[in-house]
Design an enzyme around this catalytic site. Structure first.
Site, PDB file in Angstrom:
ATOM      1  CG  ASP A 237     -59.270 -55.522-104.835  1.00  0.00           C
ATOM      2  OD1 ASP A 237     -59.763 -54.930-103.857  1.00  0.00           O
ATOM      3  OD2 ASP A 237     -58.058 -55.456-105.124  1.00  0.00           O
TER       4      ASP A 237
ATOM      5  CG  ASN B  49     -60.946 -57.580 -96.243  1.00  0.00           C
ATOM      6  OD1 ASN B  49     -61.580 -58.290 -97.018  1.00  0.00           O
ATOM      7  ND2 ASN B  49     -59.863 -56.918 -96.638  1.00  0.00           N
TER       8      ASN B  49
HETATM    9  C1  IPE Z   1     -59.156 -59.188-101.332  1.00  0.00           C
HETATM   10  O1  IPE Z   1     -59.050 -57.834-101.529  1.00  0.00           O
HETATM   11  C2  IPE Z   1     -60.318 -59.507-100.421  1.00  0.00           C
HETATM   12  C3  IPE Z   1     -61.645 -59.337-100.987  1.00  0.00           C
HETATM   13  C4  IPE Z   1     -61.933 -58.934-102.214  1.00  0.00           C
HETATM   14  C5  IPE Z   1     -62.727 -59.667-100.097  1.00  0.00           C
HETATM   15  P1  IPE Z   1     -58.123 -56.914-100.633  1.00  0.00           P
HETATM   16  O2  IPE Z   1     -58.304 -55.538-101.135  1.00  0.00           O
HETATM   17  O3  IPE Z   1     -58.381 -57.162 -99.201  1.00  0.00           O
HETATM   18  O4  IPE Z   1     -56.661 -57.467-100.987  1.00  0.00           O
HETATM   19  P2  IPE Z   1     -55.233 -56.758-100.870  1.00  0.00           P
HETATM   20  O5  IPE Z   1     -55.136 -56.193 -99.484  1.00  0.00           O
HETATM   21  O6  IPE Z   1     -55.179 -55.680-101.912  1.00  0.00           O
HETATM   22  O7  IPE Z   1     -54.233 -57.836-101.160  1.00  0.00           O
HETATM   23  C1  IPE Z   2     -62.976 -55.010-102.356  1.00  0.00           C
HETATM   24  O1  IPE Z   2     -62.735 -53.671-102.585  1.00  0.00           O
HETATM   25  C2  IPE Z   2     -63.981 -55.268-101.286  1.00  0.00           C
HETATM   26  C3  IPE Z   2     -63.409 -55.831-100.040  1.00  0.00           C
HETATM   27  C4  IPE Z   2     -62.169 -56.088 -99.826  1.00  0.00           C
HETATM   28  C5  IPE Z   2     -64.332 -56.119 -98.963  1.00  0.00           C
HETATM   29  P1  IPE Z   2     -61.661 -52.857-101.731  1.00  0.00           P
HETATM   30  O2  IPE Z   2     -62.327 -52.240-100.575  1.00  0.00           O
HETATM   31  O3  IPE Z   2     -60.483 -53.697-101.401  1.00  0.00           O
HETATM   32  O4  IPE Z   2     -61.282 -51.732-102.795  1.00  0.00           O
HETATM   33  P2  IPE Z   2     -59.839 -51.149-103.067  1.00  0.00           P
HETATM   34  O5  IPE Z   2     -58.958 -52.298-103.413  1.00  0.00           O
HETATM   35  O6  IPE Z   2     -59.408 -50.464-101.822  1.00  0.00           O
HETATM   36  O7  IPE Z   2     -60.058 -50.222-104.218  1.00  0.00           O
HETATM   37 MG    MG Z   3     -58.713 -54.015-102.343  1.00  0.00          MG
END
Ligand code: IPE
Ligand code: IPE
Ligand code: MG
Length: 232
Positions: free
Chosen positions: A13, A61
């Site tokens: 993340d 997502n």
């Molecule tokens: C979790 O991250 C999913 C992945 C890393 C693929 P998210 O960014 O989607 O999670 P939330 O929304 O902050 O809980």
């Molecule tokens: C994790 O990074 C990757 C996926 C969830 C696919 P994010 O895209 O959630 O990055 P933040 O949390 O918005 O910084």
């Molecule tokens: Mg995230």
């Protein structure tokens, strides 16, 4: 002291925030995040980790912008096309868990080719969780179990039986779960499987989580006392 974890699961993340802090589109963060995966897989393999499971795309997502979703799909496709050769040479066996039927035909084909190409490898097992959700996994397992029962009898549905039908049946439960990006939540990752997993949360954003950071997580893991409900 614990030894090296057999199975490490990672919620990768913080890609979006990494890019936004640099006044770049979120998608740049995803590309940088994906580029760092190879070093980490090789580092874990060298350390003796047997299973590495990466959360790449959750069932939730899909609610992101069309541009972001299609960038993530493109990166996955690219990863399967370009990186698999290198991984395969390093003995990595690829697995994909999640509802792959939700992906484009092209991506599904690449996935099955990559699985075939690495199936005989005997090194670290790299499992990519894509269109994965912990709740999906449990419901899917029960449905698959039911389909094998000519006359379903709920008495036969034990914990061991459910575990056999989960998408993770090919590996032990994670010993260590790492979440980068500062949030301290599971976000529908391996809900069933993290029952006794050690949880490591770091503020480091995924594009900056390098082998040095991984070594810190491994050191931390070694200091944990695992009890599994027993008195010690
Ligand atoms: C979790 O991250 C999913 C992945 C890393 C693929 P998210 O960014 O989607 O999670 P939330 O929304 O902050 O809980
Ligand atoms: C994790 O990074 C990757 C996926 C969830 C696919 P994010 O895209 O959630 O990055 P933040 O949390 O918005 O910084
Ligand atoms: Mg995230």
């Amino acid at each position: 002291m614990n030894s090296v974890p057999q199975h490490i699961a990672i919620i990768m993340d913080g890609n979006g925030r990494w890019a936004q802090m640099r006044h770049m589109p979120r998608t740049v963060g995803h590309a940088k995040g994906a580029a760092g995966v190879r070093d980490l897989v090789e580092f874990c393999a060298r350390k003796g980790v047997k299973y590495l499971t990466l959360f790449a795309f959750s069932t939730e997502n899909w609610s992101r912008s069309e541009e972001e979703v299609s960038t993530l799909m493109g990166l996955f496709l690219n990863y399967l096309e370009k990186e698999i050769k290198n991984l395969s040479q390093a003995g990595v066996r690829l697995q994909v868990i999640g509802d792959v039927a939700g992906f484009s035909q092209e991506l599904q084909e690449r996935i099955s080719e990559a699985l075939k190409a690495t199936a005989a490898n005997e090194g670290i097992v790299l499992t990519v969780a894509a269109n994965y959700g912990g709740r999906w996994d449990i419901v899917h397992a029960v449905k698959r179990w039911l389909a094998t029962q000519p006359q379903p009898d709920a008495q036969g549905l034990t914990q061991e039986e459910v575990a056999k039908f989960l998408s993770t049946a090919h590996m032990p439960d994670p010993d260590l779960l790492i979440r980068t990006g500062g949030e301290q939540r599971i976000s529908n990752f391996l809900l069933w499987q993290v029952t006794y997993t050690e949880l490591y949360f770091t503020n480091v954003l995924w594009p900056e989580f390098d082998p040095i950071q991984m070594a810190l997580a491994l050191e931390w893991y070694q200091t944990r006392q695992r009890r599994f409900g027993q008195a010690k």
